[in-house]
Design a protein around this motif. Sequence first.
Motif, PDB file in Angstrom:
ATOM      1  N   SER A  72       0.811  -1.211   0.000  1.00 50.30           N
ATOM      2  CA  SER A  72       0.000   0.000   0.000  1.00 50.30           C
ATOM      3  C   SER A  72       0.844   1.261   0.000  1.00 50.30           C
ATOM      4  CB  SER A  72      -0.901   0.010   1.234  1.00 50.30           C
ATOM      5  OG  SER A  72      -2.084  -0.689   0.979  1.00 50.30           O
ATOM      6  N   TYR A 109      -8.508   4.325   6.060  1.00 50.63           N
ATOM      7  CA  TYR A 109      -7.855   3.665   7.189  1.00 50.63           C
ATOM      8  C   TYR A 109      -7.796   4.523   8.454  1.00 50.63           C
ATOM      9  CZ  TYR A 109      -6.589   0.572   3.380  1.00 50.63           C
ATOM     10  OH  TYR A 109      -6.644  -0.264   2.289  1.00 50.63           O
ATOM     11  N   GLU A 135      -7.936  -3.201  -7.199  1.00 49.70           N
ATOM     12  CA  GLU A 135      -8.675  -3.015  -5.946  1.00 49.70           C
ATOM     13  C   GLU A 135      -8.221  -1.774  -5.188  1.00 49.70           C
ATOM     14  OE1 GLU A 135      -9.206  -7.818  -5.101  1.00 49.70           O
ATOM     15  OE2 GLU A 135      -7.540  -6.741  -4.199  1.00 49.70           O
ATOM     16  N   GLY A 178      -3.275  -0.512  -3.679  1.00 55.21           N
ATOM     17  CA  GLY A 178      -1.996  -0.046  -3.169  1.00 55.21           C
ATOM     18  C   GLY A 178      -1.478   1.252  -3.733  1.00 55.21           C
ATOM     19  N   ARG A 207      -2.674   5.948  12.269  1.00 53.76           N
ATOM     20  CA  ARG A 207      -1.674   5.736  11.219  1.00 53.76           C
ATOM     21  C   ARG A 207      -0.328   6.395  11.542  1.00 53.76           C
ATOM     22  NH1 ARG A 207      -1.692   7.064   6.703  1.00 53.76           N
ATOM     23  NH2 ARG A 207      -0.907   5.132   5.787  1.00 53.76           N
ATOM     24  N   GLY A 241      -8.343   1.209  -2.729  1.00 55.95           N
ATOM     25  CA  GLY A 241      -9.140   1.644  -1.578  1.00 55.95           C
ATOM     26  C   GLY A 241      -8.765   3.078  -1.253  1.00 55.95           C
ATOM     27  N   ARG A 242      -7.522   3.219  -0.748  1.00 54.36           N
ATOM     28  CA  ARG A 242      -7.026   4.541  -0.352  1.00 54.36           C
ATOM     29  C   ARG A 242      -7.132   5.565  -1.480  1.00 54.36           C
ATOM     30  NH1 ARG A 242      -2.702   4.657   3.301  1.00 54.36           N
ATOM     31  NH2 ARG A 242      -2.318   2.537   2.554  1.00 54.36           N
ATOM     32  N   TYR A 276       2.432   3.686  11.538  1.00 55.99           N
ATOM     33  CA  TYR A 276       3.272   3.623  10.323  1.00 55.99           C
ATOM     34  C   TYR A 276       4.201   4.814  10.183  1.00 55.99           C
ATOM     35  CZ  TYR A 276      -0.888   0.846   9.030  1.00 55.99           C
ATOM     36  OH  TYR A 276      -1.940  -0.020   9.010  1.00 55.99           O
TER      37      TYR A 276
HETATM   38  N1  LLP Z   1      -6.549  -5.422  -2.084  1.00 51.23           N
HETATM   39  C1  LLP Z   1      -6.019  -6.163  -1.098  1.00 51.23           C
HETATM   40  C2  LLP Z   1      -5.961  -7.608  -1.247  1.00 51.23           C
HETATM   41  C3  LLP Z   1      -5.545  -5.540   0.062  1.00 51.23           C
HETATM   42  O1  LLP Z   1      -5.020  -6.281   1.030  1.00 51.23           O
HETATM   43  C4  LLP Z   1      -5.614  -4.143   0.179  1.00 51.23           C
HETATM   44  C5  LLP Z   1      -5.136  -3.465   1.365  1.00 51.23           C
HETATM   45  C6  LLP Z   1      -6.193  -3.413  -0.865  1.00 51.23           C
HETATM   46  C7  LLP Z   1      -6.641  -4.086  -1.999  1.00 51.23           C
HETATM   47  C8  LLP Z   1      -6.356  -1.932  -0.837  1.00 51.23           C
HETATM   48  O2  LLP Z   1      -5.143  -1.248  -0.740  1.00 51.23           O
HETATM   49  P1  LLP Z   1      -5.117   0.337  -0.914  1.00 51.23           P
HETATM   50  O3  LLP Z   1      -5.435   0.660  -2.347  1.00 51.23           O
HETATM   51  O4  LLP Z   1      -6.154   0.906   0.001  1.00 51.23           O
HETATM   52  O5  LLP Z   1      -3.751   0.726  -0.501  1.00 51.23           O
HETATM   53  N2  LLP Z   1      -3.960   0.107   7.184  1.00 51.23           N
HETATM   54  C9  LLP Z   1      -2.918   0.407   6.228  1.00 51.23           C
HETATM   55  C10 LLP Z   1      -3.213  -0.182   4.877  1.00 51.23           C
HETATM   56  C11 LLP Z   1      -3.427  -1.670   4.914  1.00 51.23           C
HETATM   57  C12 LLP Z   1      -3.893  -2.163   3.582  1.00 51.23           C
HETATM   58  C13 LLP Z   1      -4.299  -3.567   3.644  1.00 51.23           C
HETATM   59  N3  LLP Z   1      -4.716  -4.084   2.393  1.00 51.23           N
HETATM   60  C14 LLP Z   1      -2.767   1.928   6.148  1.00 51.23           C
HETATM   61  O6  LLP Z   1      -3.434   2.635   6.870  1.00 51.23           O
HETATM   62  O7  LLP Z   1      -1.940   2.416   5.388  1.00 51.23           O
END
Ligand code: LLP
Length: 463
Positions: free
Chosen positions: A240, A421, A320, A278, A360, A322-323, A364
Motif C-alpha cells: 500500500s 484507514y 482493488e 496499493g 496511522r 481503496g485509499r 506507520y
Molecule cells: N486489495 C487487497 C488484497 C488488500 O489487502 C488491500 C489493502 C487493498 C486491496 C487496498 O489497498 P489500498 O489501495 O487501500 O492501498 N492500514 C494500512 C493499509 C493496509 C492495507 C491492507 N490491504 C494503512 O493505513 O496504510
Amino acid sequence: MSRSAHPAGPRHADVLTEGHYSAPPADLNALDPKVWAHTVGRDADGAVTVGGIAVTQLAEEYGTPAYILDEADFRERARAWRTAFGTEADVFYAGKAFLSRAVVRWLDEEGLNLDVCSGGELATALSAGMPAERIAFHGNNKSPEEIERAVAAGVGRIVLDSFQEIVRVAHTAESLGKRQRVQIRITVGVEAHTHEFIATAHEDQKFGIPLAGGQAAEAVRRALQLDGIELIGIHSHIGSQIFDMSGFEVAAHRVVGLLKDIRDEHGVELPEIDLGGGLGIAYTSDDDPREPHEIAKALTEIVTRECEGARLRTPRISVEPGRAIVGPTAFTLYEVGTVKPLDGLRTYVSVDGGMSDNIRTALYDAEYSVALASRTSDAEPMLARVVGKHCESGDIVVKDAFLPGDLAPGDLIAVPATGAYCRSMASNYNHVLRPPVVAVRDGEARVIVRRETEEDLLRLDVG
Ligand code: LLP
C-alpha cells in the motif's frame, strides 16, 4: 526521517534543515489541492468550506472531532477509476479503507465492484444492496461461517489464501450444491517501497501462497481438481501507498509467468488477473500520486505486453484501489483544546481526538498535513505537533507542521486525507468515542456513520 532526531532549536523552526517542513509554506492559509478534497476552499470569512458548507457550521451541528467526507469528490474519484479501466477491466473498491452503507450505494451507482475481507464488511455490502456477484471476498483466515455466508450469498469470487482454504471453500460450495468462482492469491516476491507493515508481496509474511518453490503452482494443481470451485484467475497485491509502478511491473511479469506455466501444464488459460490495490495518495505537498488513467494505461500495457510475450490471450484485469478513492475525500475536523509551547522545541497542540481516530501516525510513522480551518491568520508560523487526548505520548496525529502562531483553544483545525484507514481503524482506546462520518454534497450535509455514544460503549459492557 523523524523530525525528533533534530537538535533542539528555536520555536519558529527555521533551524530545521530537512524534511517536509524545513521551511514554513509561503502562505499558511493556502489549501494545497493535492491533499484536500476537490470542493474544499475558504469562504469570505476565511473558514474552510466543503461542498459549500463552512466547517464552523459543521462543527456546530455535528460536533468535533468528525470526519467530513466530500461525496462529490468520492464519486468523481470512483468514476475516474471506472472510466480509466473501461469495460474491459473491473474496479473493486477495497472496503477495508472505509465502508459504510452510503459508500456501498455510491459505488453501486458509479458502477464499481467491492472487495470485502470479513463477515462484517460482507454484511454491510449486502445490507446496502450491492449485488453479490459484484463482491470479491478476501482474507487470510476466513472462518467456516464466513465462507458459508459468502458462498450462499453468491459472491462473484472468493480469493483463496492458503492450501487449507482451497479445500474448505470447495467443500462448502459442494455441500451447498454450488460451484464457487475463485482466484488464488500468490506472493510474487516483490519488495514494495513502503512501510514494512503495509507491504504484502515479499514472501516472509502471512498473505498469499508463494510463487517461489512451486507452491503457487501446486495450489493451482489442487484447485483445478476440485469440483466445488472454478479457478478463474490469479491475484497479487503488493502493498500500500506505492508510487512507483515498477513493483506492479515485476508482479505482472511473474503472475503472467504462472499463467503460462498453467497453460503449459494443464492446457488451461485462466481468464482473469487481479493486481490488487496499493496506489499512493498525497498526504503532504511532497507526495505526487498518479492519476487513475495513467495507472490504468500502465497496468494494461504491462499485462498486454507480458501476455504477448508468453503467447497468452490477455486476461481480464481487475484492480482493488481503496485509499486512492476514499483517502483524499475526507478530512478530520478537530477543536483545539490546549496550546503548549515548549521552548526551543515546538508547540504541542492538543485536539479533542487523537490516536483513536487516526492510528496511522503512531503505527506507520505516517505524515499528515494540517490547517487552521475556522479562520485565516496572518500570524507568524510556529512549528507545531498535533497530538490527541489519549494517555500515551505516542498519541500524535501530525508529527510536524506549521500552524499560525496565534492558534488558540477553540480554533478548529483540519487534517486532510484521512478518508482511508482512519475511521476503519478507529478504536475506543481510553473509552474515547469514535467520531461520526459526515458526508457533504451540494450544500447539504448528512451523517452517514453517527458518533458513538457512552450508551454504545456501555451496551457492550454487560457487567
Ligand atoms: N486489495 C487487497 C488484497 C488488500 O489487502 C488491500 C489493502 C487493498 C486491496 C487496498 O489497498 P489500498 O489501495 O487501500 O492501498 N492500514 C494500512 C493499509 C493496509 C492495507 C491492507 N490491504 C494503512 O493505513 O496504510
